[in-house]
Design an enzyme around this catalytic site. Structure first.
Site, mmCIF file in Angstrom:
data_model
loop_
_atom_site.group_PDB
_atom_site.id
_atom_site.type_symbol
_atom_site.label_atom_id
_atom_site.label_comp_id
_atom_site.label_asym_id
_atom_site.label_seq_id
_atom_site.Cartn_x
_atom_site.Cartn_y
_atom_site.Cartn_z
ATOM 1 C CD GLU A 71 -81.314 -66.815 -32.209
ATOM 2 O OE1 GLU A 71 -80.158 -67.014 -32.612
ATOM 3 O OE2 GLU A 71 -82.047 -67.709 -31.752
ATOM 4 C CG ASP A 72 -79.764 -66.755 -36.567
ATOM 5 O OD1 ASP A 72 -80.516 -66.866 -35.574
ATOM 6 O OD2 ASP A 72 -79.397 -67.732 -37.239
ATOM 7 C CG ASP A 122 -89.094 -69.763 -37.300
ATOM 8 O OD1 ASP A 122 -89.241 -69.331 -38.441
ATOM 9 O OD2 ASP A 122 -89.611 -70.822 -36.903
ATOM 10 C CG PHE A 145 -85.640 -71.725 -44.712
ATOM 11 C CD1 PHE A 145 -85.687 -72.053 -43.366
ATOM 12 C CD2 PHE A 145 -84.444 -71.899 -45.391
ATOM 13 C CE1 PHE A 145 -84.571 -72.549 -42.708
ATOM 14 C CE2 PHE A 145 -83.319 -72.396 -44.748
ATOM 15 C CZ PHE A 145 -83.390 -72.732 -43.398
ATOM 16 N NE ARG A 197 -73.718 -71.804 -40.648
ATOM 17 C CZ ARG A 197 -74.808 -71.940 -39.886
ATOM 18 N NH1 ARG A 197 -75.535 -70.892 -39.604
ATOM 19 N NH2 ARG A 197 -75.149 -73.114 -39.397
#
Ligand code: 5GP
Length: 178
Positions: free
Chosen positions: A100-101, A104, A153, A166
């Site tokens: 996973e990036d 959160d 963010f 990206r």
């Protein structure tokens, strides 16, 4: 739609990311002890991290991809996770690494973990490039974490804002949204 104008502050540069990925890959290689792995890229945000990580893991790896959505174009999670693309491989009896990036709220990884656990894999490991401990709303903690970040963010290195950013080779915090 043109790329939005954002104020960015660089948090992690290419060198730092690459050297942490090597360390994570060494730990994963050691943990596997020569066993095979199905490495699952959680689309879309983790495709850059995934491709760097799997090339540093010394094991027999089959690649697969899974898609979820919860954010749409927003910067806050909607809280509802949906599967938008499923795996092509059966994972019964296999070692699976969910890549996973960023974790959160943890809702995406919790959902994926439950969904894949129901298919009786041998074991599910998880690796996240970034982890936001202050944002966590579940008990989910990835087995392997690249870096912890604050509740801000971030974009770059696969992470987007409205589909853009990206391709930034580094990770940056968004300091203002215009
Ligand atoms: P969670 O389900 O843990 O709340 O969120 C997981 C997904 O939300 C991540 O895979 C990522 O796509 C998106 N996300 C969470 N935080 C951020 C962030 O700071 N920046 C970006 N670009 N995406 C984020």
């Amino acid at each position: 739609m043109a790329q939005p104008v954002l104020q960015l502050q660089k948090l992690l540069d290419e060198k730092k990311i690459a050297s942490r990925i090597k360390e994570m890959a060494q730990e994963i290689t050691k943990q596997l002890g020569g066993e095979e792995l199905i490495a699952v890229c959680v689309l879309k945000g983790s495709f850059v991290f995934y491709s760097d990580l799997i090339r540093c893991i010394d094991a027999d790896i089959r690649t697969d991809f899974i898609g979820t959505s919860s954010y749409g174009n927003a910067t806050k999670s909607s809280g509802e996770v949906k599967l938008t693309l499923d795996l092509t491989h059966a994972i019964q009896g296999k070692n699976v690494l969910l890549v996973e990036d960023i974790v959160d709220t943890g809702l995406t990884m919790e959902f994926l973990h439950k969904t894949l656990q129901a298919r009786s894999p041998k074991r599910i490991y998880s690796a996240a490039c970034l982890f936001k401990p202050e944002a966590l709303k579940t008990k989910y903690k990835p087995d392997y974490i690249g870096f912890e970040v604050g509740n801000e963010f971030v974009v770059g290195y696969g992470l987007d804002y409205q589909g853009y950013f990206r391709n930034l080779p580094y990770i940056a915090q968004v300091t203002s949204l215009n």
